[in-house]
Write an enzyme that holds these catalytic residues in place. Structure first.
Site, PDB file in Angstrom:
ATOM      1  CB  ILE A 192      58.716 -39.688  11.927  1.00 54.16           C
ATOM      2  CG1 ILE A 192      58.810 -40.141  13.396  1.00 54.16           C
ATOM      3  CG2 ILE A 192      57.534 -40.372  11.237  1.00 54.16           C
ATOM      4  CD1 ILE A 192      57.563 -39.917  14.219  1.00 54.16           C
ATOM      5  N   GLY A 278      57.172 -33.634  15.039  1.00 55.84           N
ATOM      6  CA  GLY A 278      57.643 -33.739  16.415  1.00 55.84           C
ATOM      7  C   GLY A 278      56.587 -34.366  17.313  1.00 55.84           C
ATOM      8  CG  HIS A 451      91.528 -56.047   7.022  1.00 54.01           C
ATOM      9  ND1 HIS A 451      91.164 -54.853   6.451  1.00 54.01           N
ATOM     10  CD2 HIS A 451      91.909 -56.868   6.010  1.00 54.01           C
ATOM     11  CE1 HIS A 451      91.336 -54.938   5.135  1.00 54.01           C
ATOM     12  NE2 HIS A 451      91.784 -56.142   4.840  1.00 54.01           N
TER      13      HIS A 451
HETATM   14  P1  FAD Z   1      55.985 -44.527  25.381  1.00 52.44           P
HETATM   15  O1  FAD Z   1      56.698 -45.542  24.600  1.00 52.44           O
HETATM   16  O2  FAD Z   1      55.205 -43.509  24.631  1.00 52.44           O
HETATM   17  O3  FAD Z   1      55.031 -45.320  26.361  1.00 52.44           O
HETATM   18  C1  FAD Z   1      54.108 -44.698  27.182  1.00 52.44           C
HETATM   19  C2  FAD Z   1      53.026 -45.678  27.548  1.00 52.44           C
HETATM   20  O4  FAD Z   1      52.244 -45.136  28.599  1.00 52.44           O
HETATM   21  C3  FAD Z   1      52.059 -45.988  26.421  1.00 52.44           C
HETATM   22  O5  FAD Z   1      51.805 -47.369  26.362  1.00 52.44           O
HETATM   23  C4  FAD Z   1      50.783 -45.245  26.808  1.00 52.44           C
HETATM   24  O6  FAD Z   1      49.614 -45.858  26.331  1.00 52.44           O
HETATM   25  C5  FAD Z   1      50.871 -45.350  28.318  1.00 52.44           C
HETATM   26  N1  FAD Z   1      50.123 -44.327  29.057  1.00 52.44           N
HETATM   27  C6  FAD Z   1      50.087 -42.988  28.842  1.00 52.44           C
HETATM   28  N2  FAD Z   1      49.357 -42.375  29.805  1.00 52.44           N
HETATM   29  C7  FAD Z   1      48.941 -43.349  30.639  1.00 52.44           C
HETATM   30  C8  FAD Z   1      48.168 -43.363  31.828  1.00 52.44           C
HETATM   31  N3  FAD Z   1      47.715 -42.237  32.379  1.00 52.44           N
HETATM   32  N4  FAD Z   1      47.918 -44.552  32.413  1.00 52.44           N
HETATM   33  C9  FAD Z   1      48.387 -45.709  31.891  1.00 52.44           C
HETATM   34  N5  FAD Z   1      49.135 -45.749  30.772  1.00 52.44           N
HETATM   35  C10 FAD Z   1      49.411 -44.592  30.169  1.00 52.44           C
HETATM   36  N6  FAD Z   1      63.295 -44.178  19.531  1.00 52.44           N
HETATM   37  C11 FAD Z   1      64.473 -44.811  19.404  1.00 52.44           C
HETATM   38  O7  FAD Z   1      65.279 -44.785  20.348  1.00 52.44           O
HETATM   39  N7  FAD Z   1      64.796 -45.503  18.281  1.00 52.44           N
HETATM   40  C12 FAD Z   1      63.967 -45.568  17.215  1.00 52.44           C
HETATM   41  O8  FAD Z   1      64.279 -46.189  16.221  1.00 52.44           O
HETATM   42  C13 FAD Z   1      62.721 -44.899  17.305  1.00 52.44           C
HETATM   43  N8  FAD Z   1      61.851 -44.946  16.291  1.00 52.44           N
HETATM   44  C14 FAD Z   1      60.643 -44.313  16.411  1.00 52.44           C
HETATM   45  C15 FAD Z   1      59.760 -44.369  15.327  1.00 52.44           C
HETATM   46  C16 FAD Z   1      58.540 -43.733  15.415  1.00 52.44           C
HETATM   47  C17 FAD Z   1      57.591 -43.804  14.240  1.00 52.44           C
HETATM   48  C18 FAD Z   1      58.167 -43.064  16.613  1.00 52.44           C
HETATM   49  C19 FAD Z   1      56.818 -42.409  16.742  1.00 52.44           C
HETATM   50  C20 FAD Z   1      59.033 -43.010  17.686  1.00 52.44           C
HETATM   51  C21 FAD Z   1      60.280 -43.626  17.587  1.00 52.44           C
HETATM   52  N9  FAD Z   1      61.201 -43.584  18.635  1.00 52.44           N
HETATM   53  C22 FAD Z   1      62.409 -44.203  18.506  1.00 52.44           C
HETATM   54  C23 FAD Z   1      60.904 -42.878  19.886  1.00 52.44           C
HETATM   55  C24 FAD Z   1      60.472 -43.884  20.965  1.00 52.44           C
HETATM   56  O9  FAD Z   1      59.343 -44.593  20.517  1.00 52.44           O
HETATM   57  C25 FAD Z   1      60.151 -43.150  22.262  1.00 52.44           C
HETATM   58  O10 FAD Z   1      61.255 -42.343  22.639  1.00 52.44           O
HETATM   59  C26 FAD Z   1      59.881 -44.134  23.384  1.00 52.44           C
HETATM   60  O11 FAD Z   1      58.790 -44.974  23.067  1.00 52.44           O
HETATM   61  C27 FAD Z   1      59.569 -43.405  24.685  1.00 52.44           C
HETATM   62  O12 FAD Z   1      59.318 -44.321  25.691  1.00 52.44           O
HETATM   63  P2  FAD Z   1      58.394 -43.981  26.939  1.00 52.44           P
HETATM   64  O13 FAD Z   1      58.386 -45.205  27.768  1.00 52.44           O
HETATM   65  O14 FAD Z   1      58.824 -42.703  27.546  1.00 52.44           O
HETATM   66  O15 FAD Z   1      56.946 -43.705  26.344  1.00 52.44           O
HETATM   67  P1  NAI Z   2      61.440 -34.417  14.723  1.00 50.33           P
HETATM   68  O1  NAI Z   2      61.510 -33.471  15.844  1.00 50.33           O
HETATM   69  O2  NAI Z   2      62.536 -35.362  14.476  1.00 50.33           O
HETATM   70  O3  NAI Z   2      61.234 -33.610  13.373  1.00 50.33           O
HETATM   71  C1  NAI Z   2      60.134 -32.782  13.151  1.00 50.33           C
HETATM   72  C2  NAI Z   2      60.428 -31.914  11.948  1.00 50.33           C
HETATM   73  O4  NAI Z   2      59.235 -31.227  11.599  1.00 50.33           O
HETATM   74  C3  NAI Z   2      61.487 -30.855  12.244  1.00 50.33           C
HETATM   75  O5  NAI Z   2      62.447 -30.852  11.219  1.00 50.33           O
HETATM   76  C4  NAI Z   2      60.683 -29.564  12.291  1.00 50.33           C
HETATM   77  O6  NAI Z   2      61.417 -28.435  11.892  1.00 50.33           O
HETATM   78  C5  NAI Z   2      59.561 -29.876  11.316  1.00 50.33           C
HETATM   79  N1  NAI Z   2      58.362 -29.066  11.518  1.00 50.33           N
HETATM   80  C6  NAI Z   2      57.822 -28.648  12.690  1.00 50.33           C
HETATM   81  N2  NAI Z   2      56.696 -27.932  12.456  1.00 50.33           N
HETATM   82  C7  NAI Z   2      56.520 -27.908  11.106  1.00 50.33           C
HETATM   83  C8  NAI Z   2      55.543 -27.338  10.260  1.00 50.33           C
HETATM   84  N3  NAI Z   2      54.513 -26.658  10.747  1.00 50.33           N
HETATM   85  N4  NAI Z   2      55.681 -27.500   8.927  1.00 50.33           N
HETATM   86  C9  NAI Z   2      56.724 -28.198   8.408  1.00 50.33           C
HETATM   87  N5  NAI Z   2      57.683 -28.770   9.175  1.00 50.33           N
HETATM   88  C10 NAI Z   2      57.585 -28.631  10.504  1.00 50.33           C
HETATM   89  O7  NAI Z   2      60.049 -35.177  14.916  1.00 50.33           O
HETATM   90  P2  NAI Z   2      59.432 -36.482  14.257  1.00 50.33           P
HETATM   91  O8  NAI Z   2      60.080 -36.807  12.973  1.00 50.33           O
HETATM   92  O9  NAI Z   2      57.972 -36.275  14.313  1.00 50.33           O
HETATM   93  O10 NAI Z   2      59.828 -37.604  15.301  1.00 50.33           O
HETATM   94  C11 NAI Z   2      59.467 -37.440  16.675  1.00 50.33           C
HETATM   95  C12 NAI Z   2      60.511 -37.999  17.563  1.00 50.33           C
HETATM   96  O11 NAI Z   2      60.454 -39.410  17.563  1.00 50.33           O
HETATM   97  C13 NAI Z   2      61.930 -37.672  17.149  1.00 50.33           C
HETATM   98  O12 NAI Z   2      62.332 -36.425  17.611  1.00 50.33           O
HETATM   99  C14 NAI Z   2      62.713 -38.755  17.803  1.00 50.33           C
HETATM  100  O13 NAI Z   2      62.973 -38.390  19.123  1.00 50.33           O
HETATM  101  C15 NAI Z   2      61.750 -39.919  17.772  1.00 50.33           C
HETATM  102  N6  NAI Z   2      62.101 -40.818  16.674  1.00 50.33           N
HETATM  103  C16 NAI Z   2      63.308 -41.440  16.712  1.00 50.33           C
HETATM  104  C17 NAI Z   2      63.713 -42.273  15.714  1.00 50.33           C
HETATM  105  C18 NAI Z   2      65.046 -42.890  15.777  1.00 50.33           C
HETATM  106  O14 NAI Z   2      65.672 -42.836  16.828  1.00 50.33           O
HETATM  107  N7  NAI Z   2      65.554 -43.495  14.701  1.00 50.33           N
HETATM  108  C19 NAI Z   2      62.845 -42.563  14.567  1.00 50.33           C
HETATM  109  C20 NAI Z   2      61.608 -41.812  14.597  1.00 50.33           C
HETATM  110  C21 NAI Z   2      61.271 -41.001  15.635  1.00 50.33           C
END
Ligand code: FAD
Ligand code: NAI
Length: 472
Positions: A192, A278, A451
């Site tokens: 992120i 994280g 290519h």
């Molecule tokens: P979630 O997507 O978190 O969905 C869980 C759902 O359950 C939510 O709607 C929540 O409101 C609902 N919920 C929770 N508790 C309850 C309850 N008790 N009853 C009813 N509903 C409930 N991953 C990628 O692969 N590619 C990316 O590019 C990527 N970019 C990301 C960028 C950001 C900024 C962030 C934060 C994450 C990104 N991720 C990316 C990670 C990805 O979003 C998550 O891995 C994925 O959404 C997980 O899916 P999930 O279904 O497990 O949970």
């Molecule tokens: P992350 O786990 O990728 O990175 C968190 C970073 O914060 C690590 O480098 C860690 O060492 C650092 N950190 C932890 N505690 C700290 C502290 N106290 N001070 C300073 N640095 C600290 O987690 P992030 O970026 O929050 O993303 C969460 C998850 O969402 C990712 O692990 C990924 O699974 C998912 N995600 C996936 C994307 C994609 O697939 N392109 C894009 C964005 C998120």
């Protein structure tokens, strides 16, 4: 009498909604319970973190900011003059919101099409009625033979730091800024941090990234991480490693971060601060303790290799269980669990899950890194091909980075592929397919690649594994 279902899915993110659709396709009477709401907070929104405040909106902003950056810095080289481009941040955010609304609405449509019942509210496990699980949602109780928990994750909080999503932001606030902050601080140089840092850096923010670990991107192959650090630093990101955050003082219009690096005290004041250190699994509201659902010491629901929890007919998938927190991993687990409930024997290969970082250049990898192979004592050969000699990359004006392939020294089986360069997110699919089919380096070397394409760099890397690269 309570409404009865074959399968109840709790959570409508990419894990839950996909599990619900697959279960319904398999003939199960299925319900998906989700508590997500839209940005305005006035209507239900399916799609979870990924669609609402994660993958999709972040990629929309990355694209907009990339265009802006290209108009400023890259067009001239192509002979295009556009004057000084201006950024309308509110319009960029509105475009992103429209994409989110389209996709979240699309899930509601898919639910109707597949006859998945959708209930808005928080689902909580109540207990059992004979063979059926009882789930309470907004004061009502429904019953189901099987339950799939897909409740996802939330941002990991930084102790003593309150996120107000005005000045101190998590992913939700970071995706909704209406002005370009002059000075942006980021705590955490994870995925992120790098993606959001890139967006706002391209739009003109001065970005400082404060990372606790002494090593940059330890999850990536060392060579990719090294190239990435060099490139992002050249792009203007001030990435500081080995940082200890001492205090965060939110003053409303600005925020001061006091921190130390190698014992030296420092202080920086930012207009906005994004905390991205994280994510933590979300099991709140499930009533896990009362029903005896086992949660491990890190907060994840404990599951076996096939996503079974310790409770009969209760499964868990996605971010709330072990493994990478990625949307495609959550979805594949959802499909597999629905099929297992139907008595099928699907398989999710946790060893071959692609990871992508959507920066410029993009980074993508699958399988083992060189460091992991060395640590495991595996004898390997490597082949590398830079994009600098790739005609398509040169045409695109994105000829930095490389593809690195790692193969078993004896069997030639591909063990890992690591890419930093243009469209790495798309290129990695070839490596994923190859690894799922247990391909050798020679298999890729003997396959015709069109290519001029970026994929020729994968071909060249495979050739290089056998010391027969043609252009390297
Ligand atoms: P979630 O997507 O978190 O969905 C869980 C759902 O359950 C939510 O709607 C929540 O409101 C609902 N919920 C929770 N508790 C309850 C309850 N008790 N009853 C009813 N509903 C409930 N991953 C990628 O692969 N590619 C990316 O590019 C990527 N970019 C990301 C960028 C950001 C900024 C962030 C934060 C994450 C990104 N991720 C990316 C990670 C990805 O979003 C998550 O891995 C994925 O959404 C997980 O899916 P999930 O279904 O497990 O949970
Ligand atoms: P992350 O786990 O990728 O990175 C968190 C970073 O914060 C690590 O480098 C860690 O060492 C650092 N950190 C932890 N505690 C700290 C502290 N106290 N001070 C300073 N640095 C600290 O987690 P992030 O970026 O929050 O993303 C969460 C998850 O969402 C990712 O692990 C990924 O699974 C998912 N995600 C996936 C994307 C994609 O697939 N392109 C894009 C964005 C998120």
């Amino acid at each position: 009498m309570s409404q009865q279902f074959d399968v109840a899915v709790i959570g409508g993110g990419p894990g839950g909604y996909v599990a619900a659709i697959r279960a319904a396709q398999l003939g199960f009477k299925t319900v998906c319970i989700d508590k997500g709401v839209n940005k305005a907070g006035d209507a239900p929104a399916l799609g979870g973190t990924c669609l609402n405040v994660g993958c999709i909106p972040s990629k929309a902003l990355l694209q907009s900011s990339e265009h802006f950056h290209a108009a400023q810095h890259d067009f001239a080289e192509h002979g295009i003059t556009v004057g000084t481009p201006k950024m309308d941040v509110a319009k960029m955010i509105a475009r992103k919101d429209a994409i989110v609304t389209k996709l979240t609405g699309g899930i509601a449509f898919l639910f109707k099409k597949n006859k998945v019942e959708s209930i808005h509210g928080e689902g909580s496990l109540k207990g059992k009625n004979g063979d059926l699980w009882q789930i309470e949602v907004s004061g009502n109780v429904i019953e189901a033979k099987s339950v799939i928990i897909a409740t996802g994750s939330n941002p990991r909080p930084l102790p003593n730091v309150a996120v107000d999503n005005k000045t101190v932001l998590d992913n939700v606030g970071a995706l909704n800024l209406l002005d370009v902050p002059k000075k942006l601080g980021l705590i955490g140089s994870g995925v992120i941090g790098l993606e959001m840092g890139s967006v706002w850096n391209r739009l003109g923010s001065s970005v400082t990234v404060l990372e606790a670990l002494p090593q940059f991107m330890p999850m990536a192959d060392g060579q990719v991480a090294k190239e990435a650090l060099k490139t992002f630093t050249a792009q203007g990101l001030d990435i500081q490693l080995g940082v200890k955050i001492e205090a965060v003082e939110n003053k409303g219009k600005s925020v001061t971060v006091k921190y130390s690096v190698n014992g030296e005290n420092k202080s920086e004041t930012f207009d906005k601060l994004i905390v991205a250190i994280g994510r933590v699994p979300n099991t709140q509201g499930l009533n896990a303790d009362a029903v005896g659902l086992k949660i491990n010491e890190r907060g994840f629901i404990e599951v076996d290799d096939e996503c079974r929890t310790n409770l009969p007919n209760v499964w868990a998938i996605g971010d709330v269980v072990r493994g990478p927190m990625l949307a495609h991993k959550a979805s594949e687990e959802g499909v597999a669990v629905a099929e297992r409930i139907a008595g099928q024997k699907p398989h999710v290969n946790l060893g071959v899950i692609p990871a992508v970082v959507y920066t410029t250049p993009e980074m993508a990898w699958v399988g083992k890194t060189e460091e992991q192979l060395k640590e495991a004592g595996v004898a390997y050969r490597k082949g590398q091909s830079g994009f600098a000699a790739n005609g398509r990359a040169l045409g695109m004006g994105q000829a930095s980075g490389f593809v690195k392939m790692l193969v078993d020294d004896k069997t030639d089986r591909i063990l890992g592929v690591h890419i930093i360069g243009p469209m790495a997110s798309e290129l990695i699919s070839e490596a994923v397919v190859a690894m799922e089919f247990s391909a050798s380096g020679e298999d890729i070397a003997r396959i015709i690649h069109a290519h001029p394409t970026l994929s020729e760099a994968i071909h060249e890397a495979a050739l290089a594994c056998d010391k027969r690269a043609l252009h390297g």
